[in-house]
Enzyme design. Sequence first.
Site, PDB file in Angstrom:
ATOM      1  N   GLU A 128      19.842 -15.773   4.758  1.00 38.36           N
ATOM      2  CA  GLU A 128      19.896 -17.121   4.141  1.00 38.36           C
ATOM      3  C   GLU A 128      19.128 -18.099   4.714  1.00 38.36           C
ATOM      4  O   GLU A 128      18.406 -18.986   4.186  1.00 38.36           O
ATOM      5  CB  GLU A 128      21.259 -17.296   3.610  1.00 38.36           C
ATOM      6  CG  GLU A 128      21.919 -16.395   2.793  1.00 38.36           C
ATOM      7  CD  GLU A 128      20.870 -16.246   1.346  1.00 38.36           C
ATOM      8  OE1 GLU A 128      20.081 -15.908   1.213  1.00 38.36           O
ATOM      9  OE2 GLU A 128      21.620 -16.744   0.469  1.00 38.36           O
ATOM     10  N   THR A 181      14.758 -22.795  -3.505  1.00 37.54           N
ATOM     11  CA  THR A 181      15.917 -23.485  -2.905  1.00 37.54           C
ATOM     12  C   THR A 181      15.903 -24.561  -2.089  1.00 37.54           C
ATOM     13  O   THR A 181      16.306 -25.459  -2.180  1.00 37.54           O
ATOM     14  CB  THR A 181      16.965 -22.221  -2.220  1.00 37.54           C
ATOM     15  OG1 THR A 181      17.091 -21.239  -3.043  1.00 37.54           O
ATOM     16  CG2 THR A 181      18.267 -22.827  -1.800  1.00 37.54           C
TER      17      THR A 181
HETATM   18  P1  ADP Z   1      16.759 -16.648  -4.355  1.00 42.75           P
HETATM   19  O1  ADP Z   1      17.712 -17.952  -4.593  1.00 42.75           O
HETATM   20  O2  ADP Z   1      16.410 -16.130  -5.466  1.00 42.75           O
HETATM   21  O3  ADP Z   1      17.321 -16.040  -2.942  1.00 42.75           O
HETATM   22  P2  ADP Z   1      15.333 -18.125  -2.451  1.00 42.75           P
HETATM   23  O4  ADP Z   1      14.295 -19.273  -2.545  1.00 42.75           O
HETATM   24  O5  ADP Z   1      16.729 -18.624  -1.859  1.00 42.75           O
HETATM   25  O6  ADP Z   1      15.598 -17.670  -3.840  1.00 42.75           O
HETATM   26  O7  ADP Z   1      14.726 -17.146  -1.504  1.00 42.75           O
HETATM   27  C1  ADP Z   1      13.551 -16.638  -1.692  1.00 42.75           C
HETATM   28  C2  ADP Z   1      12.537 -16.728  -0.545  1.00 42.75           C
HETATM   29  O8  ADP Z   1      13.021 -15.921   0.718  1.00 42.75           O
HETATM   30  C3  ADP Z   1      11.297 -16.434  -0.724  1.00 42.75           C
HETATM   31  O9  ADP Z   1      10.603 -17.649   0.172  1.00 42.75           O
HETATM   32  C4  ADP Z   1      11.079 -15.092  -0.297  1.00 42.75           C
HETATM   33  O10 ADP Z   1       9.576 -14.624   0.295  1.00 42.75           O
HETATM   34  C5  ADP Z   1      11.922 -14.903   0.934  1.00 42.75           C
HETATM   35  N1  ADP Z   1      12.222 -13.428   1.182  1.00 42.75           N
HETATM   36  C6  ADP Z   1      11.927 -12.806   2.361  1.00 42.75           C
HETATM   37  N2  ADP Z   1      12.589 -11.464   2.184  1.00 42.75           N
HETATM   38  C7  ADP Z   1      12.988 -11.339   1.052  1.00 42.75           C
HETATM   39  C8  ADP Z   1      13.868 -10.475   0.351  1.00 42.75           C
HETATM   40  N3  ADP Z   1      13.908  -9.273   1.003  1.00 42.75           N
HETATM   41  N4  ADP Z   1      14.284 -10.527  -0.965  1.00 42.75           N
HETATM   42  C9  ADP Z   1      14.040 -11.875  -1.403  1.00 42.75           C
HETATM   43  N5  ADP Z   1      13.585 -12.880  -0.949  1.00 42.75           N
HETATM   44  C10 ADP Z   1      13.036 -12.714   0.411  1.00 42.75           C
END
Ligand code: ADP
Length: 307
Positions: A128, A181
């Site tokens: 995260e 986020t």
């Molecule tokens: P969510 O709340 O849907 O998790 P976020 O914006 O917090 O969305 O996280 C998404 C970010 O994390 C994106 O920038 C994405 O490229 C990165 N990321 C890296 N690895 C992963 C993964 N395995 N699954 C989802 N997002 C990923």
Amino acid sequence: MEEIKIFCPATIANVSCGFDVLGLALDSVGDIMTVRKSTEEGIRITKISGQELPLETKKNVAGVAGLALLEKSGLKGGFEIEIDKKIKPGSGIGSSAASSAGAVWAMNELLGRPFSKLELVQFAMQGEQLASDVAHADNVAPALFGGFTLVRSYDPLDIVPIPTPDELFATVIHPQIEIKTSDSRKILKTNISLEKGIQQWGNLGGLIAGLFQSDYDLIGRSLEDHIIEPIRSILIPGFDQIKSGAINSGALGCGISGSGPSIFALSKGQDVAETVAQSMDKIYSDVGIPFDIHISKINTKGVKKIA
Ligand code: ADP
């Protein structure tokens, strides 16, 4: 066991009055991951389907969370990870958390469960940190524990699983716009008034009590957010109409899922959850942005083995 295939649930964080501390897991939406032991050291992401995401270990949350566990385990050897991504990144229903939680849960199973769920949450929080610059636990905790979870404290980390009333259903609409986020955090104020604080902790206490007592009216009265929602909802087209449509259709409450753009409603019973979905569908068809709608029971198990 050399290989495991798992379901990694989508999650709703904040749940209106519990910014950064409350979350719940969904049952019908989630990613599929396959994790296998490898004689090669380290973590390799060998395949990602469904979404464009980095295969590089240190750029993928599954890799980063997995490395945190691997380092602590002292294991010679490593793991290969395949991710079938069903939850779109940036959707606000815990896309990054599903991968982070899934990776560490699966590795722990393959190693014979040396780590507690609380330790798994700590490893997954590293993922995260990569995704949103903040090592928050309100998605990874429900993904790993199932049901509703409260992050009572971050330092020391203290996760409290909260019981889920049997008839509680979530309806989630995901407008296909991306809100990162990290961006939706930047617009928040860092101070709140005492008056708003009092409203918020009254509602959070009420929601927790309602969940313990299966008191649906109390749950409904408590699903209010006077601090974050007024600011963040501006980023979500049609938010106010969706919310009033959901409440008029019988939902107990409605708010922003995580940092948005997804909007969730909680209802007593599947029939009401379906009526809420119809209302969301009708309203958003006029907004003109593509969307998905999910109806789900609350998942009380968290990440689970499917093969
Ligand atoms: P969510 O709340 O849907 O998790 P976020 O914006 O917090 O969305 O996280 C998404 C970010 O994390 C994106 O920038 C994405 O490229 C990165 N990321 C890296 N690895 C992963 C993964 N395995 N699954 C989802 N997002 C990923």
